[in-house]
Design a protein around this motif. Structure first.
Motif, PDB file in Angstrom:
ATOM      1  N   ASN A   7       7.613   3.327   5.582  1.00  0.00           N
ATOM      2  CA  ASN A   7       7.839   2.701   4.319  1.00  0.00           C
ATOM      3  C   ASN A   7       7.767   1.240   4.257  1.00  0.00           C
ATOM      4  O   ASN A   7       8.680   0.736   4.996  1.00  0.00           O
ATOM      5  CB  ASN A   7       9.330   3.566   3.658  1.00  0.00           C
ATOM      6  N   GLY A 318       2.458   7.984  -1.078  1.00  0.00           N
ATOM      7  CA  GLY A 318       2.932   6.751  -0.677  1.00  0.00           C
ATOM      8  C   GLY A 318       2.523   5.470  -1.380  1.00  0.00           C
ATOM      9  O   GLY A 318       2.799   4.473  -0.916  1.00  0.00           O
ATOM     10  N   ASP A 319       1.805   5.550  -2.207  1.00  0.00           N
ATOM     11  CA  ASP A 319       1.201   4.555  -2.986  1.00  0.00           C
ATOM     12  C   ASP A 319       2.068   3.739  -3.769  1.00  0.00           C
ATOM     13  O   ASP A 319       2.566   4.338  -4.913  1.00  0.00           O
ATOM     14  CB  ASP A 319      -0.211   5.081  -3.699  1.00  0.00           C
ATOM     15  N   VAL A 327       7.348   8.933  -8.215  1.00  0.00           N
ATOM     16  CA  VAL A 327       7.458   9.217  -6.719  1.00  0.00           C
ATOM     17  C   VAL A 327       8.562  10.121  -6.497  1.00  0.00           C
ATOM     18  O   VAL A 327       8.680  10.893  -5.694  1.00  0.00           O
ATOM     19  CB  VAL A 327       7.996   7.522  -6.076  1.00  0.00           C
ATOM     20  N   ASN A 343       6.775   5.728   0.161  1.00  0.00           N
ATOM     21  CA  ASN A 343       6.575   5.052  -1.050  1.00  0.00           C
ATOM     22  C   ASN A 343       7.788   4.034  -1.134  1.00  0.00           C
ATOM     23  O   ASN A 343       8.820   4.221  -1.081  1.00  0.00           O
ATOM     24  CB  ASN A 343       6.498   6.129  -2.378  1.00  0.00           C
TER      25      ASN A 343
END
Length: 367
Positions: A7, A318-319, A327, A343
């Motif tokens: 992350n 995870g964008d 999220v 994310n």
């Protein structure tokens, strides 16, 4: 924990706690598309040399960042820096930093005739005979005997000798399967002009595979090999040629089954390409590539986060273009929890809770 490890929004104190956790290996931390200078320097100062080795090999690190590690006290770190990330061979350390040219293939020393003839007589090891079959010093009689060798590997290789016509190669009883390992003849790597074109167009897959390594392929050569019906030819072309068209890279990646097929996701064609056209592709693997396009609009990323296929939703989870609300929804879904943990919009309070709840996890004992 492993999602959290990559992350980019992980605060420095939590990053150090994650990387030292027994459920996480340092290569999990390195599985990110890019590093901020602050994160890179924090990891470069880690006391565990294994962490620094994995950082030196990280595909997401820039050459400039990796060059800052050249004064590392560990020989293993220096070796990893000089070899570089396999998936990004086209971005080695700057020559002005290392004093060395970009990494090249190490070639075996040519054998003398006596050495080659002795190797060709090794009845116990077909790979020794196969290597001898490519040696230019072999006598004509020995070459003729190897064309009738009982082992197919030897016949595969003798059919790749320099100087043979296509008719002479075809007269040898050889066959090449997709999974066969073949040597890369030096004469192919040194070929140019009509000889190189002949290798690219050869009926022998081994010569076409070898040609895919060549540093001076023309656009025409690349187009011919990109349409080859031999999958290893197309795979090697993507692995060693930066000018391969993006759709060839994508389709080769989707068709691949080898453990390192994900390395193609670092191909420079993908970095510069518009991948939004794959958002409606019937193959979920193709739709999952859209987040690699940093110019894809947030609305499209949001739409793909609702894709019917969990593989696509995980690829998007995870964008950083997703809203914080989305999220958290993906984090709450067991199919995408791990991916959403990576994310940067995941609240720090959730990151801390993951760490707190991971206290009971354990991994292999650290050396």
């Amino acid at each position: 924990m492993r999602g959290l490890a990559r992350n980019p929004g992980l605060p420095p104190d939590l990053l150090l706690r994650v990387i030292d956790h027994p459920a996480v290996e340092s290569y999990h931390v390195m599985a990110r598309r890019e590093f901020t200078d602050a994160t890179f320097d924090l990891l470069a100062a880690h006391p565990d040399a294994r962490v620094r080795v994995h950082l030196a090999e990280a595909e997401g690190a820039t050459p400039g960042q990796r060059a800052r590690m050249l004064d590392d006290p560990s020989p293993e770190v220096i070796k990893a820096l000089l070899v570089g990330p396999y998936a990004r061979w086209w971005v080695p350390l700057p020559p002005e930093v290392t004093g060395q040219p970009p990494r090249e293939r190490v070639r075996p020393v040519p054998l003398s005739r006596a050495e080659a003839e002795e190797m060709a007589r090794d009845d116990e090891d077909e790979w020794q005979r196969a290597r001898a079959a490519l040696e230019p010093a072999l006598s004509t009689g020995t070459v003729g005997r190897l064309t009738r060798d009982p082992h197919p590997t030897v016949r595969q290789h003798v059919a790749m000798r320099a100087g043979l016509t296509e008719a002479e190669r075809a007269a040898i009883d050889y066959r090449v399967e997709q999974g066969d390992y073949l040597a890369v003849p030096d004469w192919v790597l040194d070929a140019d002009g009509d000889l190189l074109t002949a290798c690219v167009r050869s009926a022998h897959p081994g010569l076409r595979r070898a040609a895919a390594f060549h540093r001076d392929l023309t656009a025409e050569h690349i187009a011919i090999l990109a349409a080859d019906d031999d999958f290893p030819v197309r795979l090697l072309l993507c692995e060693f040629q930066a000018a391969v068209p993006v759709d060839v890279v994508v389709r080769t990646h989707l068709a691949g089954t080898t453990i390192n097929i994900g390395d193609l996701l670092w191909h420079p064609a993908l970095r510069a390409a518009d991948l939004t056209g794959y958002a409606d592709d019937p193959d979920p693997g193709a739709r999952a590539l859209v987040p690699l396009d940093r110019r894809a609009p947030a609305g499209l990323i949001e739409r793909l986060s609702h894709d019917a296929d969990p593989w696509v939703r995980s690829a998007v989870a995870g964008d950083g273009r997703l809203s914080a609300e989305r999220v958290l929804e993906l984090y709450a879904d067991p199919e995408t929890t791990a991916a959403a943990s990576a994310n940067p919009h995941l609240p720090v309070t959730v990151m801390e809770r993951i760490l707190a709840e991971a206290d009971h996890l354990s991994g292999p004992p650290r050396p």
